[in-house]
Motif scaffolding. Structure first.
Motif, short mmCIF file in Angstrom:
data_model
loop_
_atom_site.label_atom_id
_atom_site.label_comp_id
_atom_site.label_asym_id
_atom_site.label_seq_id
_atom_site.Cartn_x
_atom_site.Cartn_y
_atom_site.Cartn_z
N MET A 1 -37.00 -81.58 -38.84
CA MET A 1 -36.86 -80.43 -37.95
C MET A 1 -37.40 -80.81 -36.57
N SER A 2 -36.63 -80.52 -35.55
CA SER A 2 -37.06 -80.90 -34.20
C SER A 2 -37.96 -79.84 -33.56
N VAL A 3 -37.90 -78.60 -34.06
CA VAL A 3 -38.76 -77.54 -33.52
C VAL A 3 -40.11 -77.63 -34.22
N SER A 4 -41.17 -77.71 -33.43
CA SER A 4 -42.52 -77.77 -33.97
C SER A 4 -43.17 -76.41 -33.81
N TYR A 5 -43.64 -75.84 -34.92
CA TYR A 5 -44.28 -74.54 -34.87
C TYR A 5 -45.53 -74.54 -35.74
N GLN A 6 -46.38 -73.55 -35.51
CA GLN A 6 -47.64 -73.41 -36.25
C GLN A 6 -47.61 -72.10 -37.02
N SER A 7 -47.76 -72.17 -38.33
CA SER A 7 -47.81 -70.97 -39.16
C SER A 7 -49.19 -70.35 -39.09
N LEU A 8 -49.26 -69.05 -38.76
CA LEU A 8 -50.52 -68.33 -38.71
C LEU A 8 -50.70 -67.42 -39.93
N ALA A 9 -49.60 -67.15 -40.62
CA ALA A 9 -49.60 -66.33 -41.82
C ALA A 9 -48.35 -66.74 -42.61
N PRO A 10 -48.28 -66.34 -43.88
CA PRO A 10 -47.11 -66.75 -44.67
C PRO A 10 -45.77 -66.34 -44.06
N ASP A 11 -45.76 -65.24 -43.30
CA ASP A 11 -44.50 -64.75 -42.73
C ASP A 11 -44.51 -64.69 -41.21
N PHE A 12 -45.39 -65.50 -40.57
CA PHE A 12 -45.47 -65.48 -39.12
C PHE A 12 -45.87 -66.86 -38.58
N ALA A 13 -45.16 -67.30 -37.53
CA ALA A 13 -45.47 -68.57 -36.88
C ALA A 13 -45.29 -68.44 -35.37
N VAL A 14 -45.90 -69.36 -34.64
CA VAL A 14 -45.79 -69.39 -33.18
C VAL A 14 -45.38 -70.79 -32.72
N CYS A 15 -44.83 -70.85 -31.52
CA CYS A 15 -44.53 -72.15 -30.93
C CYS A 15 -44.37 -71.98 -29.42
N GLY A 16 -44.19 -73.10 -28.76
CA GLY A 16 -43.95 -73.11 -27.33
C GLY A 16 -42.48 -72.82 -27.04
N GLN A 17 -42.13 -72.96 -25.78
CA GLN A 17 -40.79 -72.62 -25.29
C GLN A 17 -39.68 -73.17 -26.17
N LEU A 18 -38.73 -72.31 -26.50
CA LEU A 18 -37.56 -72.69 -27.27
C LEU A 18 -36.31 -72.59 -26.42
N GLN A 19 -35.28 -73.29 -26.86
CA GLN A 19 -33.98 -73.28 -26.20
C GLN A 19 -32.99 -72.50 -27.07
N PRO A 20 -31.92 -72.00 -26.47
CA PRO A 20 -30.89 -71.35 -27.29
C PRO A 20 -30.40 -72.26 -28.42
N SER A 21 -30.33 -73.55 -28.15
CA SER A 21 -29.85 -74.50 -29.16
C SER A 21 -30.79 -74.66 -30.35
N ASP A 22 -32.03 -74.16 -30.25
CA ASP A 22 -33.00 -74.25 -31.35
C ASP A 22 -32.79 -73.15 -32.40
N MET A 23 -32.06 -72.10 -32.06
CA MET A 23 -32.00 -70.92 -32.92
C MET A 23 -31.36 -71.18 -34.28
N ALA A 24 -30.28 -71.95 -34.31
CA ALA A 24 -29.62 -72.23 -35.60
C ALA A 24 -30.57 -72.99 -36.52
N GLU A 25 -31.33 -73.92 -35.97
CA GLU A 25 -32.28 -74.70 -36.76
C GLU A 25 -33.37 -73.80 -37.34
N LEU A 26 -33.85 -72.85 -36.54
CA LEU A 26 -34.88 -71.92 -37.02
C LEU A 26 -34.33 -71.03 -38.12
N ALA A 27 -33.09 -70.58 -37.99
CA ALA A 27 -32.48 -69.77 -39.03
C ALA A 27 -32.34 -70.58 -40.32
N GLN A 28 -31.95 -71.84 -40.18
CA GLN A 28 -31.83 -72.71 -41.36
C GLN A 28 -33.19 -72.94 -42.01
#
Length: 120
Positions: free
Chosen positions: A1-28
């Protein structure tokens, strides 16, 4: 996965700036919702506009909301609004800003708000 994020809870995570092209990867990756906490234009011309990110998130099958919060100026109203989004949106939720710090503060403050309300 190219998007790096930090999970703060089982159903919540944060990350820095995302691009429109990152959205499909996050959904997957299983995210159901995205919250944008970075105001449009904060990062200059290189920063994608929230409308483009929102459209890409929705096209990928996720819920998406734009809740701009000024860096270093998180207000109680911002926290209340963020807490409401966490209640409204299906999880897991990914929130992003410039670095993820603002979203982390919002999440922690929303957790404290919920705790205060349940005790009061």
């Amino acid at each position: 996965m190219s998007v790096s994020y930090q999970s703060l809870a089982p159903d919540f995570a944060v990350c820095g700036q995302l691009q429109p092209s990152d959205m499909a990867e996050l959904a997957q990756a299983g995210f159901k919702s995205v919250i944008i906490n970075r105001p449009d234009g904060e990062g200059g011309a290189e920063q994608p506009q929230s409308d483009a990110v929102l459209a890409a998130a929705r096209a990928a099958g996720m819920e998406a909301r734009y809740q701009p919060v000024v860096s270093g100026s998180v207000t109680q109203a911002n926290v209340v609004d963020f807490a409401a989004l966490l209640q409204e949106l299906p999880g897991p939720v990914l929130a992003f800003c410039r670095s993820g710090g603002r979203c982390t503060k919002l999440f922690q403050s929303a957790q404290n708000l919920a705790s205060d309300q349940s005790q009061g």
